[in-house]
Design an enzyme around this catalytic site. Sequence first.
Site, PDB file in Angstrom:
ATOM      1  N   ARG A  37      -7.975  -3.552  15.053  1.00 55.31           N
ATOM      2  CA  ARG A  37      -7.503  -3.774  13.682  1.00 55.31           C
ATOM      3  C   ARG A  37      -6.181  -4.524  13.754  1.00 55.31           C
ATOM      4  O   ARG A  37      -5.534  -4.549  14.806  1.00 55.31           O
ATOM      5  CB  ARG A  37      -7.315  -2.451  12.955  1.00 55.31           C
ATOM      6  CG  ARG A  37      -6.272  -1.577  13.610  1.00 55.31           C
ATOM      7  CD  ARG A  37      -6.140  -0.230  12.920  1.00 55.31           C
ATOM      8  NE  ARG A  37      -5.373   0.668  13.779  1.00 55.31           N
ATOM      9  CZ  ARG A  37      -5.484   1.992  13.791  1.00 55.31           C
ATOM     10  NH1 ARG A  37      -6.345   2.578  13.010  1.00 55.31           N
ATOM     11  NH2 ARG A  37      -4.754   2.727  14.571  1.00 55.31           N
ATOM     12  N   LYS A  51     -12.552   0.363  10.225  1.00 56.71           N
ATOM     13  CA  LYS A  51     -13.083   0.650  11.558  1.00 56.71           C
ATOM     14  C   LYS A  51     -14.512   0.148  11.681  1.00 56.71           C
ATOM     15  O   LYS A  51     -14.868  -0.532  12.646  1.00 56.71           O
ATOM     16  CB  LYS A  51     -13.021   2.163  11.810  1.00 56.71           C
ATOM     17  CG  LYS A  51     -13.110   2.550  13.269  1.00 56.71           C
ATOM     18  CD  LYS A  51     -13.036   4.062  13.435  1.00 56.71           C
ATOM     19  CE  LYS A  51     -11.628   4.591  13.165  1.00 56.71           C
ATOM     20  NZ  LYS A  51     -11.588   6.058  13.063  1.00 56.71           N
ATOM     21  N   MET A  70      -7.246  11.309   8.788  1.00 55.23           N
ATOM     22  CA  MET A  70      -8.555  11.938   8.562  1.00 55.23           C
ATOM     23  C   MET A  70      -9.126  12.373   9.909  1.00 55.23           C
ATOM     24  O   MET A  70      -8.468  12.294  10.924  1.00 55.23           O
ATOM     25  CB  MET A  70      -9.473  10.965   7.844  1.00 55.23           C
ATOM     26  CG  MET A  70      -9.045  10.736   6.409  1.00 55.23           C
ATOM     27  SD  MET A  70     -10.135   9.626   5.561  1.00 55.23           S
ATOM     28  CE  MET A  70      -9.857   8.114   6.422  1.00 55.23           C
ATOM     29  N   TYR A 128      11.482 -17.371 -14.285  1.00 56.05           N
ATOM     30  CA  TYR A 128      12.194 -16.800 -13.145  1.00 56.05           C
ATOM     31  C   TYR A 128      12.182 -15.276 -13.222  1.00 56.05           C
ATOM     32  O   TYR A 128      11.905 -14.687 -14.272  1.00 56.05           O
ATOM     33  CB  TYR A 128      13.650 -17.290 -13.096  1.00 56.05           C
ATOM     34  CG  TYR A 128      14.517 -16.793 -14.219  1.00 56.05           C
ATOM     35  CD1 TYR A 128      15.160 -15.549 -14.138  1.00 56.05           C
ATOM     36  CD2 TYR A 128      14.695 -17.545 -15.376  1.00 56.05           C
ATOM     37  CE1 TYR A 128      15.944 -15.076 -15.182  1.00 56.05           C
ATOM     38  CE2 TYR A 128      15.471 -17.077 -16.426  1.00 56.05           C
ATOM     39  CZ  TYR A 128      16.093 -15.844 -16.320  1.00 56.05           C
ATOM     40  OH  TYR A 128      16.858 -15.365 -17.347  1.00 56.05           O
ATOM     41  N   SER A 148      15.259 -13.131 -22.047  1.00 56.48           N
ATOM     42  CA  SER A 148      15.238 -12.440 -20.766  1.00 56.48           C
ATOM     43  C   SER A 148      14.750 -11.022 -21.046  1.00 56.48           C
ATOM     44  O   SER A 148      15.357 -10.301 -21.829  1.00 56.48           O
ATOM     45  CB  SER A 148      16.633 -12.419 -20.142  1.00 56.48           C
ATOM     46  OG  SER A 148      16.594 -11.670 -18.951  1.00 56.48           O
ATOM     47  N   HIS A 206       1.877   9.390  17.414  1.00 51.54           N
ATOM     48  CA  HIS A 206       1.897   9.441  15.952  1.00 51.54           C
ATOM     49  C   HIS A 206       3.274   9.078  15.402  1.00 51.54           C
ATOM     50  O   HIS A 206       3.418   8.264  14.498  1.00 51.54           O
ATOM     51  CB  HIS A 206       1.483  10.839  15.494  1.00 51.54           C
ATOM     52  CG  HIS A 206       1.546  11.005  14.025  1.00 51.54           C
ATOM     53  ND1 HIS A 206       2.638  11.564  13.393  1.00 51.54           N
ATOM     54  CD2 HIS A 206       0.686  10.650  13.047  1.00 51.54           C
ATOM     55  CE1 HIS A 206       2.421  11.547  12.096  1.00 51.54           C
ATOM     56  NE2 HIS A 206       1.240  11.007  11.858  1.00 51.54           N
ATOM     57  N   GLY A 231      -4.652   8.725  11.992  1.00 46.66           N
ATOM     58  CA  GLY A 231      -4.628  10.157  12.250  1.00 46.66           C
ATOM     59  C   GLY A 231      -4.716  11.032  11.016  1.00 46.66           C
ATOM     60  O   GLY A 231      -4.637  12.244  11.112  1.00 46.66           O
ATOM     61  N   ARG A 245     -16.843   9.395  13.236  1.00 48.38           N
ATOM     62  CA  ARG A 245     -15.467   8.917  13.031  1.00 48.38           C
ATOM     63  C   ARG A 245     -15.225   8.517  11.586  1.00 48.38           C
ATOM     64  O   ARG A 245     -16.036   7.836  10.977  1.00 48.38           O
ATOM     65  CB  ARG A 245     -15.206   7.694  13.928  1.00 48.38           C
ATOM     66  CG  ARG A 245     -15.742   7.828  15.324  1.00 48.38           C
ATOM     67  CD  ARG A 245     -15.639   6.527  16.115  1.00 48.38           C
ATOM     68  NE  ARG A 245     -14.273   6.082  16.303  1.00 48.38           N
ATOM     69  CZ  ARG A 245     -13.959   4.898  16.848  1.00 48.38           C
ATOM     70  NH1 ARG A 245     -14.914   4.055  17.219  1.00 48.38           N
ATOM     71  NH2 ARG A 245     -12.697   4.558  16.985  1.00 48.38           N
ATOM     72  N   CYS A 303      15.247  -9.486 -16.211  1.00 46.40           N
ATOM     73  CA  CYS A 303      16.439  -9.070 -15.496  1.00 46.40           C
ATOM     74  C   CYS A 303      16.482  -7.559 -15.261  1.00 46.40           C
ATOM     75  O   CYS A 303      17.502  -7.017 -14.875  1.00 46.40           O
ATOM     76  CB  CYS A 303      17.692  -9.539 -16.224  1.00 46.40           C
ATOM     77  SG  CYS A 303      17.853  -8.829 -17.863  1.00 46.40           S
TER      78      CYS A 303
HETATM   79  P1  ADP Z   1      -8.550   7.565  14.461  1.00 45.66           P
HETATM   80  O1  ADP Z   1      -8.988   6.840  13.249  1.00 45.66           O
HETATM   81  O2  ADP Z   1      -7.747   8.760  14.186  1.00 45.66           O
HETATM   82  O3  ADP Z   1      -7.947   6.628  15.475  1.00 45.66           O
HETATM   83  P2  ADP Z   1     -11.013   7.378  15.900  1.00 45.66           P
HETATM   84  O4  ADP Z   1     -12.255   7.497  15.148  1.00 45.66           O
HETATM   85  O5  ADP Z   1     -10.590   6.002  16.268  1.00 45.66           O
HETATM   86  O6  ADP Z   1      -9.878   8.146  15.135  1.00 45.66           O
HETATM   87  O7  ADP Z   1     -11.184   8.228  17.208  1.00 45.66           O
HETATM   88  C1  ADP Z   1     -10.095   8.540  18.023  1.00 45.66           C
HETATM   89  C2  ADP Z   1     -10.439   8.286  19.453  1.00 45.66           C
HETATM   90  O8  ADP Z   1     -11.617   8.966  19.830  1.00 45.66           O
HETATM   91  C3  ADP Z   1     -10.716   6.850  19.809  1.00 45.66           C
HETATM   92  O9  ADP Z   1      -9.556   6.125  20.041  1.00 45.66           O
HETATM   93  C4  ADP Z   1     -11.484   7.006  21.090  1.00 45.66           C
HETATM   94  O10 ADP Z   1     -10.608   7.169  22.165  1.00 45.66           O
HETATM   95  C5  ADP Z   1     -12.255   8.267  20.850  1.00 45.66           C
HETATM   96  N1  ADP Z   1     -13.615   7.921  20.480  1.00 45.66           N
HETATM   97  C6  ADP Z   1     -14.142   7.740  19.265  1.00 45.66           C
HETATM   98  N2  ADP Z   1     -15.437   7.411  19.343  1.00 45.66           N
HETATM   99  C7  ADP Z   1     -15.756   7.368  20.637  1.00 45.66           C
HETATM  100  C8  ADP Z   1     -16.936   7.077  21.363  1.00 45.66           C
HETATM  101  N3  ADP Z   1     -18.062   6.738  20.741  1.00 45.66           N
HETATM  102  N4  ADP Z   1     -16.869   7.153  22.694  1.00 45.66           N
HETATM  103  C9  ADP Z   1     -15.736   7.479  23.319  1.00 45.66           C
HETATM  104  N5  ADP Z   1     -14.593   7.770  22.720  1.00 45.66           N
HETATM  105  C10 ADP Z   1     -14.598   7.717  21.374  1.00 45.66           C
HETATM  106 MG    MG Z   2      -8.750   5.077  16.209  1.00 51.28          MG
END
Ligand code: ADP
Ligand code: MG
Length: 931
Positions: free
Chosen positions: A369, A55, A136, A905, A818, A487, A134, A125, A885
Amino acid sequence: MAKKSVKKAASVRSAKGRSAKGQAGKGAKTSRYVYFFGSGKADGDRSMRDTLGGKGAGLAEMTNAGLPVPPGFTISTAACTIYYEQKGKIPAGIDQEMLANLKKLEAATKASFGSSANPLLVSVRSGAKFSMPGMMDTILNLGLNDTTVEAMKAKTRNGRFAYDSYRRFIQMYGNVVLEIGKDEFEHELTAVKKAHGVTQDPDLTEDALRQVVDRYKGVVRKHTKKDFPQDPLEQLRGARDAVFRSWQNPRAKEYRRIYTIPDHIGTAVNVQAMVFGNTGERSGTGVGFTRNPATGAKEFYGEFLINAQGEDVVAGIRTPRPITDLEKVMPKAYQQLRTITSRLERHYKDVQDFEFTIQDESLYMLQTRNGKRTGYAAVVIATDLVAEKLITPKDAVLQVEPEALSQLLSPIFDPKEWKGIEVATKGLPASPGAASGQVVFTADHAVEWSKQGKEVLLVRKETVPDDIHGMFVAQGILTATGGMTSHAAVVGRQMGKPSVVGAGSLVIDEHAKTVKVGSHQLKEGDWLSFDGLTGEVKVGKVATKPSEIIQVVNGEMKGESSDIFRRFNQMLTWADSFRRLGIRANADQPDQAEIAYGFGARGIGLCRTEHMFFGEGRIPIVQKMILADNEKDRRKALDELLPLQRADFHGVFKAMKGTPVTIRTIDPPLHEFLPKREDLMVDIARMEATHQGGPALDEKKRLLHRVEQLHEFNPMLGHRGVRLGITYPEITEMQARAILEAACDVTKEGGKAVPEIMIPLVGDVKELADQKAVVDRVAAQVMKERGVTVKYLVGTMIEVPRGALMADQIAREAEFFSFGTNDLTQLTYGFSRDDIGKFLGAYQERKILAKDPFASLDTEGVGALVEIGTKKGRATKPNLKIGICGEHGGDPASVHFFHKVGFDYVSCSPYRVPVARMAAAQAALQEKGKA
Ligand code: ADP
Ligand code: MG
Ligand code: MG
């Protein structure tokens, strides 16, 4: 609880791994732990995923590319390691660095932490090197307190928005940092909604939201005996540390276990200025993909919600709208999003999975990503990207996980049968594939039932990250709420599990364990089926049939008429052009050999002759051979087996069209071909009790006697393999004769046969010499009788540790090696393959073993023997042909190892051949990449 997990996880990463790129000056001792991004420039970039996490690296890269990204900074993964090393403390130096970057962030946003005029709010984040959707934690709106919430209200003239943000913050902070259950907050929220007569969050007024805030504060006080922290810096430190701790939460650990992500790499923390999707109707938030991650189709794909924040879209609480609707609602922001995301796709040369927020019609990018996708989509996307000249065939081969190809082989419903059943309901087709199973409502039940050998469908209102273990074992995942990016959908696609989500008509009662599907009322254990490609759900158990690719390989369908086969074949043809390893298959019978050839195996690496003994009507003859107590009787039985084996070998040679066929002489202990001792005793007792005497009873008694004679204390280490051939040379004679007669016959018919006769379980060169003499003598006889010459080789399996250690001597007699890595693993570890299940779980839990050594080669220990055997063998015979094998031949990580050691192989089961072809190509390309 959190403290305990911190200690347990004390990390082992070396100091070397800690020092990040941006060392300050020559010889400076200080490492850098915090990286800023903002105002068009970032300290990091995409290459720094180790340090910044995926990220953080993505945010840096997008910032450098001039895209609209809210500014912020990333605290590196190295800080996470230190946090664990210091038993849950961040050293003052790193804290100082964070504060310095916070100052920069305040300058960049012209706002300040805790200000009553223009307060800075941030998100905190998580983000590891490998995305773990989702798993962490992330906290939004941090910096709000009783003062700043009023400042936000004054600044935006929107009290509803200010208090909505505040209540969200207390809820997230309360859950993630203070470890208060989510339900506690949900409970209060529901109560306020009820009191105000509203059902949807956005319908709550400012006043109602103020009440929610007060009640939330009460929850915090009750649980922590303290007031909700008002100091933004305390909040920031608390959130930062909690994100580091979330690396070790149970679901993140489980996720890493399933995807073999190392435990020691840690997560980064991103602190980023907030933008708001919840200010009203001109704001919103969403997620999307540049291509369809389920089918690979080139279409803009995703979902959004108006007046919403963060997780609302993926949480499945409100049903989001398809992203194409955004064009109508906010055309300008939509166009900008299209332009930016296409640019990102070209830049990363791969499908992008992005997150965005629109605040008062201004677009902000929050994440990008490489998108997770199904195996099906992976192949479609890679072949399309090559056709669009965005990537080369080489990139395509490196981009597709070998395992993706095996997903394409999974069954589909028989179209006729499927059409005949009424559609009970329909949901969103989140991940393709046919799924049929017994309904279960919880992840724990899914695991329990599947342990009993049942096939289950996990049916949930929505899935949460904690369900991961149940999703893993289910045939498919069906949810009532949530969209294509929920999810369940994301994880389902990644696992290659058929998934249908947001089937809105499902009424699930978890407590009563019932689900209403259309007009049908089902209980736990009832059968349900769905098609993840169309979203159709039907009641009952439905038979499946082979995928299109298997149909083509079987000759039931023409390759040209299947789009997915064409692409599959294209990928593998590219892979073949890069790999050095040959690919063979383990196949015992002509029909298996044909499939193996169809999948691209060019040779058989292991043909187990004893599997032929189990064929129709053969067991009695084999038993006669075993029961014989003198050579003459034994030879008589062997004479009967000879034509049967010859016919089998003839078929295998034909199926393999002149490519080498390695045939192993008899290997298992003989009692495996006889009935079980207990069964015989029961039979005899029953016959005696009912006074059935005569020859049938005598025969049973004779059988029992022989079974008792053959009884061994340790059959795995007993009278088997080469030891059988040495004690009963007539068995080897018969087998050599059958092989060579078949080879001569094929040659005479104008075909080609390349037999390689393999003696198992050799630990001493004299064992091999003994058996080789038998084979050579019979071969000379047969060729003379048949009047043709056939080139054949005699070699051995290296599967006993002594065989590997004495490989230089053995190579004097052997014309090929083998490696039998199954037995070699058993004998190196001393783990019985059939009994490891009793303790493997505990070993993995305590991190004694990372993976099952029978599934993925122990490259260190067993691998050391493999290396020694290879080196010594080739010291005697430099061109000695060497292969493997064991089951490991189809495991990508093991294939990389065999490539590195210099094998000729690998051989694996026919259905793994495509995986092995891809893995071999990747091994070759990655090796070149390094050089
Ligand atoms: P995950 O890794 O679980 O996707 P994120 O860190 O991407 O968690 O955060 C989830 C959501 O929170 C993001 O998709 C976004 O919608 C919101 N978010 C995170 N940071 C910001 C920010 N600085 N401003 C607005 N929304 C945010
Ligand atoms: Mg995210
Ligand atoms: Mg063996």
